[in-house]
Design a protein around this motif. Structure first.
Motif, PDB file in Angstrom:
ATOM      1  N   ARG A 329       0.818  -1.219   0.000  1.00  0.00           N
ATOM      2  CA  ARG A 329       0.000   0.000   0.000  1.00  0.00           C
ATOM      3  C   ARG A 329       0.845   1.259   0.000  1.00  0.00           C
ATOM      4  O   ARG A 329       0.361   2.339  -0.352  1.00  0.00           O
ATOM      5  CB  ARG A 329      -0.921  -0.001   1.224  1.00  0.00           C
ATOM      6  CG  ARG A 329      -2.074  -0.980   1.136  1.00  0.00           C
ATOM      7  CD  ARG A 329      -3.132  -0.684   2.197  1.00  0.00           C
ATOM      8  NE  ARG A 329      -2.607  -0.820   3.548  1.00  0.00           N
ATOM      9  CZ  ARG A 329      -2.701  -1.936   4.275  1.00  0.00           C
ATOM     10  NH1 ARG A 329      -3.305  -3.012   3.756  1.00  0.00           N
ATOM     11  NH2 ARG A 329      -2.211  -1.994   5.492  1.00  0.00           N
ATOM     12  N   ALA A 330       2.121   1.129   0.385  1.00  0.00           N
ATOM     13  CA  ALA A 330       2.977   2.315   0.494  1.00  0.00           C
ATOM     14  C   ALA A 330       3.831   2.547  -0.748  1.00  0.00           C
ATOM     15  O   ALA A 330       4.458   3.596  -0.863  1.00  0.00           O
ATOM     16  CB  ALA A 330       3.881   2.189   1.720  1.00  0.00           C
ATOM     17  N   VAL A 331       3.887   1.582  -1.662  1.00  0.00           N
ATOM     18  CA  VAL A 331       4.741   1.762  -2.832  1.00  0.00           C
ATOM     19  C   VAL A 331       4.145   2.809  -3.749  1.00  0.00           C
ATOM     20  O   VAL A 331       2.921   2.982  -3.823  1.00  0.00           O
ATOM     21  CB  VAL A 331       4.911   0.418  -3.584  1.00  0.00           C
ATOM     22  CG1 VAL A 331       5.620  -0.587  -2.721  1.00  0.00           C
ATOM     23  CG2 VAL A 331       3.569  -0.131  -4.045  1.00  0.00           C
ATOM     24  N   ARG A 332       5.004   3.498  -4.472  1.00  0.00           N
ATOM     25  CA  ARG A 332       4.550   4.587  -5.336  1.00  0.00           C
ATOM     26  C   ARG A 332       4.888   4.344  -6.805  1.00  0.00           C
ATOM     27  O   ARG A 332       4.111   4.698  -7.686  1.00  0.00           O
ATOM     28  CB  ARG A 332       5.170   5.917  -4.877  1.00  0.00           C
ATOM     29  CG  ARG A 332       4.800   6.306  -3.455  1.00  0.00           C
ATOM     30  CD  ARG A 332       5.422   7.624  -3.062  1.00  0.00           C
ATOM     31  NE  ARG A 332       5.063   8.002  -1.699  1.00  0.00           N
ATOM     32  CZ  ARG A 332       3.941   8.612  -1.361  1.00  0.00           C
ATOM     33  NH1 ARG A 332       3.061   8.930  -2.312  1.00  0.00           N
ATOM     34  NH2 ARG A 332       3.686   8.921  -0.115  1.00  0.00           N
ATOM     35  N   SER A 333       6.043   3.763  -7.078  1.00  0.00           N
ATOM     36  CA  SER A 333       6.453   3.594  -8.470  1.00  0.00           C
ATOM     37  C   SER A 333       6.182   2.172  -8.950  1.00  0.00           C
ATOM     38  O   SER A 333       5.979   1.244  -8.150  1.00  0.00           O
ATOM     39  CB  SER A 333       7.944   3.914  -8.623  1.00  0.00           C
ATOM     40  OG  SER A 333       8.734   2.972  -7.898  1.00  0.00           O
ATOM     41  N   LYS A 334       6.209   2.004 -10.257  1.00  0.00           N
ATOM     42  CA  LYS A 334       6.004   0.697 -10.858  1.00  0.00           C
ATOM     43  C   LYS A 334       7.157  -0.247 -10.518  1.00  0.00           C
ATOM     44  O   LYS A 334       6.956  -1.449 -10.292  1.00  0.00           O
ATOM     45  CB  LYS A 334       5.873   0.854 -12.378  1.00  0.00           C
ATOM     46  CG  LYS A 334       5.647  -0.456 -13.102  1.00  0.00           C
ATOM     47  CD  LYS A 334       5.497  -0.218 -14.603  1.00  0.00           C
ATOM     48  CE  LYS A 334       5.290  -1.552 -15.335  1.00  0.00           C
ATOM     49  NZ  LYS A 334       5.168  -1.332 -16.814  1.00  0.00           N
ATOM     50  N   ALA A 335       8.386   0.274 -10.470  1.00  0.00           N
ATOM     51  CA  ALA A 335       9.543  -0.555 -10.146  1.00  0.00           C
ATOM     52  C   ALA A 335       9.451  -1.101  -8.724  1.00  0.00           C
ATOM     53  O   ALA A 335       9.773  -2.269  -8.472  1.00  0.00           O
ATOM     54  CB  ALA A 335      10.828   0.258 -10.320  1.00  0.00           C
ATOM     55  N   GLU A 336       8.998  -0.259  -7.794  1.00  0.00           N
ATOM     56  CA  GLU A 336       8.851  -0.729  -6.416  1.00  0.00           C
ATOM     57  C   GLU A 336       7.773  -1.800  -6.313  1.00  0.00           C
ATOM     58  O   GLU A 336       7.938  -2.808  -5.617  1.00  0.00           O
ATOM     59  CB  GLU A 336       8.504   0.453  -5.508  1.00  0.00           C
ATOM     60  CG  GLU A 336       9.623   1.471  -5.358  1.00  0.00           C
ATOM     61  CD  GLU A 336       9.194   2.672  -4.538  1.00  0.00           C
ATOM     62  OE1 GLU A 336       7.973   2.790  -4.267  1.00  0.00           O
ATOM     63  OE2 GLU A 336      10.058   3.489  -4.173  1.00  0.00           O
ATOM     64  N   ARG A 337       6.666  -1.596  -7.032  1.00  0.00           N
ATOM     65  CA  ARG A 337       5.586  -2.574  -7.002  1.00  0.00           C
ATOM     66  C   ARG A 337       6.052  -3.918  -7.599  1.00  0.00           C
ATOM     67  O   ARG A 337       5.726  -4.983  -7.088  1.00  0.00           O
ATOM     68  CB  ARG A 337       4.386  -2.035  -7.764  1.00  0.00           C
ATOM     69  CG  ARG A 337       3.145  -2.931  -7.667  1.00  0.00           C
ATOM     70  CD  ARG A 337       1.959  -2.317  -8.360  1.00  0.00           C
ATOM     71  NE  ARG A 337       1.553  -1.061  -7.718  1.00  0.00           N
ATOM     72  CZ  ARG A 337       1.807   0.152  -8.212  1.00  0.00           C
ATOM     73  NH1 ARG A 337       2.456   0.274  -9.365  1.00  0.00           N
ATOM     74  NH2 ARG A 337       1.410   1.228  -7.563  1.00  0.00           N
ATOM     75  N   GLN A 338       6.826  -3.839  -8.667  1.00  0.00           N
ATOM     76  CA  GLN A 338       7.333  -5.058  -9.282  1.00  0.00           C
ATOM     77  C   GLN A 338       8.313  -5.773  -8.350  1.00  0.00           C
ATOM     78  O   GLN A 338       8.315  -7.006  -8.258  1.00  0.00           O
ATOM     79  CB  GLN A 338       8.019  -4.728 -10.608  1.00  0.00           C
ATOM     80  CG  GLN A 338       8.553  -5.953 -11.342  1.00  0.00           C
ATOM     81  CD  GLN A 338       9.207  -5.582 -12.663  1.00  0.00           C
ATOM     82  OE1 GLN A 338       9.288  -4.413 -13.029  1.00  0.00           O
ATOM     83  NE2 GLN A 338       9.698  -6.600 -13.382  1.00  0.00           N
ATOM     84  N   TYR A 339       9.150  -5.011  -7.650  1.00  0.00           N
ATOM     85  CA  TYR A 339      10.109  -5.605  -6.720  1.00  0.00           C
ATOM     86  C   TYR A 339       9.401  -6.349  -5.588  1.00  0.00           C
ATOM     87  O   TYR A 339       9.737  -7.492  -5.266  1.00  0.00           O
ATOM     88  CB  TYR A 339      11.026  -4.527  -6.155  1.00  0.00           C
ATOM     89  CG  TYR A 339      11.905  -5.018  -5.016  1.00  0.00           C
ATOM     90  CD1 TYR A 339      12.997  -5.850  -5.255  1.00  0.00           C
ATOM     91  CD2 TYR A 339      11.626  -4.651  -3.698  1.00  0.00           C
ATOM     92  CE1 TYR A 339      13.792  -6.296  -4.213  1.00  0.00           C
ATOM     93  CE2 TYR A 339      12.405  -5.099  -2.655  1.00  0.00           C
ATOM     94  CZ  TYR A 339      13.493  -5.924  -2.913  1.00  0.00           C
ATOM     95  OH  TYR A 339      14.272  -6.382  -1.887  1.00  0.00           O
ATOM     96  N   ILE A 340       8.370  -5.711  -4.989  1.00  0.00           N
ATOM     97  CA  ILE A 340       7.636  -6.354  -3.901  1.00  0.00           C
ATOM     98  C   ILE A 340       6.922  -7.608  -4.397  1.00  0.00           C
ATOM     99  O   ILE A 340       6.868  -8.638  -3.718  1.00  0.00           O
ATOM    100  CB  ILE A 340       6.640  -5.364  -3.268  1.00  0.00           C
ATOM    101  CG1 ILE A 340       7.411  -4.215  -2.592  1.00  0.00           C
ATOM    102  CG2 ILE A 340       5.758  -6.066  -2.248  1.00  0.00           C
ATOM    103  CD1 ILE A 340       8.325  -4.660  -1.473  1.00  0.00           C
ATOM    104  N   SER A 341       6.371  -7.529  -5.608  1.00  0.00           N
ATOM    105  CA  SER A 341       5.677  -8.693  -6.170  1.00  0.00           C
ATOM    106  C   SER A 341       6.644  -9.854  -6.402  1.00  0.00           C
ATOM    107  O   SER A 341       6.332 -11.017  -6.122  1.00  0.00           O
ATOM    108  CB  SER A 341       4.991  -8.298  -7.477  1.00  0.00           C
ATOM    109  OG  SER A 341       4.370  -9.426  -8.070  1.00  0.00           O
TER     110      SER A 341
END
Length: 503
Positions: A329-341
């Motif tokens: 819920r705290a990620v902002r960029s697409k790269a961060e979302r991809q990393y967490i996934s």
């Protein structure tokens, strides 16, 4: 045919090793120590992974029981039911590495075990190095090396700087057994000094501890040790000059050459046998690593065998889905979302792969125990022929999978700790249509026959083969000779000489 770009649609099938499948196969063949190191690396790299017990107490865990499987006598169906019916919080995973779906239906999921109380993992016992809890008893004492030991004597006995330089070079030329590998003339040419200087320094070094160090041959090594004991007399010198005759046990020739009787020869040989032919090995401090069994096998009170995984040999990790929900819920960029996934996917697959590994090891061990129950009950003589294909066909797996499971895995039994590959032996045919015999059992019987022979009746390879054939083992003389040499047993001629000396 016209040349030019065009679009084509093709349909084909191919076998692809996905990264997840590669990871599962890799984990399957790792030993317990290698697996622990691998999981530790994953814990450092993946923020969604954690050890069990390091997070909150409301996370969901697998049910681990004391007894993982039991092998009743003569009931293969019960064996399969015992293995397949192990209590799990995760869905049953098949042995072809097809991972189950919907495993993580709570805040946390675990790489769990297959019994009620024991966990598949290294439990947190006591403090860690980060907590400052240092157990001095677990630290290895630093022992001096051979070079350190010799250089300490050089500093005390040699004052000349040039001689010390020569001594340092000679120390570097020692092999693992403590023998000098260079010649004085070549050493003198290399260092730009005279052969006399090298010879004088070498003579000094040969008086150092341990006795026999810096020798250039076995005879010289033994001579230096006898000189250190004050036992280098004419008889000993004669025997050292004819070590080839000692090796061939030609006692009559030695008595004639050294002009001694048999009693004197026996005393001298006893003295020589007490010497150390490899003096440097006393400084070979090989750290003994204890074998950690992966499987425990115990007899059941009412018959059969209880098989369970060693909960302390396998790491146990959790996937913290609650932390993933907070971070996502705290990620902002697409790269961060991809990393967490990617971290979540990697963590889930690791948990599933660890469970898959535990399940496969348990089933393979259970089948091995079922087939080698005679060994557990009666010993090596009852070991049955067994190959990887037999276990693979029984469990519906590939031979390569069985090979990975049995590599570097150990089983603790009432008869000791054995690697799983120990239970796989080739077959030796039975005579007159009898059942085949295990090669290990045949070697055990061969060793027993040789140990039981009397000095007046030493069995040759032909006689041993004939005796084994009478016992229902179809074996040739050359096979007997091969097994005898593999056991480190000398020929009948040398055994006759050895046993005649003991009379």
């Amino acid at each position: 045919m016209a040349l030019g770009p065009r679009l084509e649609l093709r349909q084909s099938q191919s076998l692809v090793m996905t990264p997840q499948l590669q990871q599962a196969i890799k984990l399957l063949q790792l030993s317990s120590l290698e697996l622990t190191a691998y999981v530790e690396a994953q814990l450092e790299q993946n923020p969604l992974l954690e050890r069990e017990g390091s997070g909150e107490a409301d996370g969901r865990t697998t049910a681990d029981g004391e007894e993982l499987a039991s092998v009743p006598d003569g009931d293969p169906v019960a064996v399969d039911e015992a293995v397949g019916g192990a209590s799990l919080d995760v869905a049953e995973a098949s042995l072809d590495f097809e991972m189950p779906d919907n495993v993580f239906d709570d805040d946390r999921a675990t790489a769990g075990g297959l019994s009620h109380d024991s966990s598949i993992g290294s439990r947190e016992k006591g403090g860690s190095a980060d907590d400052g809890d240092v157990n001095l008893e677990n630290r290895l004492a630093q022992r001096p090396t051979l070079k350190d030991h010799l250089w300490g004597q050089v500093v005390l006995d040699i004052d000349d700087p040039v001689d010390r330089l020569i001594a340092a070079h000679l120390i570097d030329l020692l092999d693992d057994a403590g023998y000098l590998t260079g010649e004085p003339d070549s050493i003198a040419d290399l260092l730009g000094c005279t052969e006399e200087q090298v010879a004088n320094v070498l003579a000094t070094l040969q008086r150092f501890d341990p006795p026999g160090i810096f020798a250039r041959s076995l005879a010289e090594c033994l001579r230096l040790q006898l000189h250190d004991r004050g036992r280098l007399d004419r008889t000993m010198a004669c025997l050292l000059d004819h070590l080839d005759l000692v090796g061939r046990r030609e006692w009559g020739a030695l008595c004639r050459l050294c002009e001694i009787d048999g009693e004197t020869l026996n005393r001298a040989l006893t003295e020589i046998r007490s010497l150390n032919p490899k003096p440097a090995l006393v400084f070979d401090y090989a750290e003994v690593q204890p074998v950690i069994p992966d499987i425990f096998v115990r007899p059941r009170p009412k018959g059969g065998w209880a098989i369970e995984l060693n909960s302390d040999a396998l790491p146990r990790v959790l996937v913290n889905n609650r932390y993933y929900a907070v971070v996502s819920r705290a990620v902002r960029s697409k790269a961060e979302r991809q990393y967490i996934s990617e971290c979540l996917q990697s963590a889930n697959w690791l948990v599933k792969a660890l469970h898959q590994r535990a399940t496969t090891i348990l089933k393979v061990a259970t089948e091995i125990v079922r087939r080698q129950e005679g060994f557990l009950a009666h010993g090596v003589q009852s070991l049955r022929p067994l190959v990887l294909r037999d276990i693979a066909e029984a469990l519906g797996l590939h031979e390569s999978t069985i090979s990975r499971v049995t590599s570097n895995k150990f089983m603790a039994t009432p008869r000791g700790i054995y690697e799983l590959k120990f239970f796989f032996t080739h077959a030796v045919g039975g005579s007159n249509g009898d059942d085949a015999h295990s090669a290990a059992a045949v070697r055990h019987r061969l060793k027993a026959l040789i140990q039981e022979e009397s000095p007046d009746r030493i069995l040759s390879d032909d006689a041993l083969a004939e005796t084994l054939q009478k016992e229902g083992i179809d074996i040739a003389r050359r096979t007997v000779a091969k097994y005898r040499e593999a056991l480190g047993i000398s020929s009948s001629v040398l055994r006759r000489r050895e046993k005649s000396e003991l009379r």
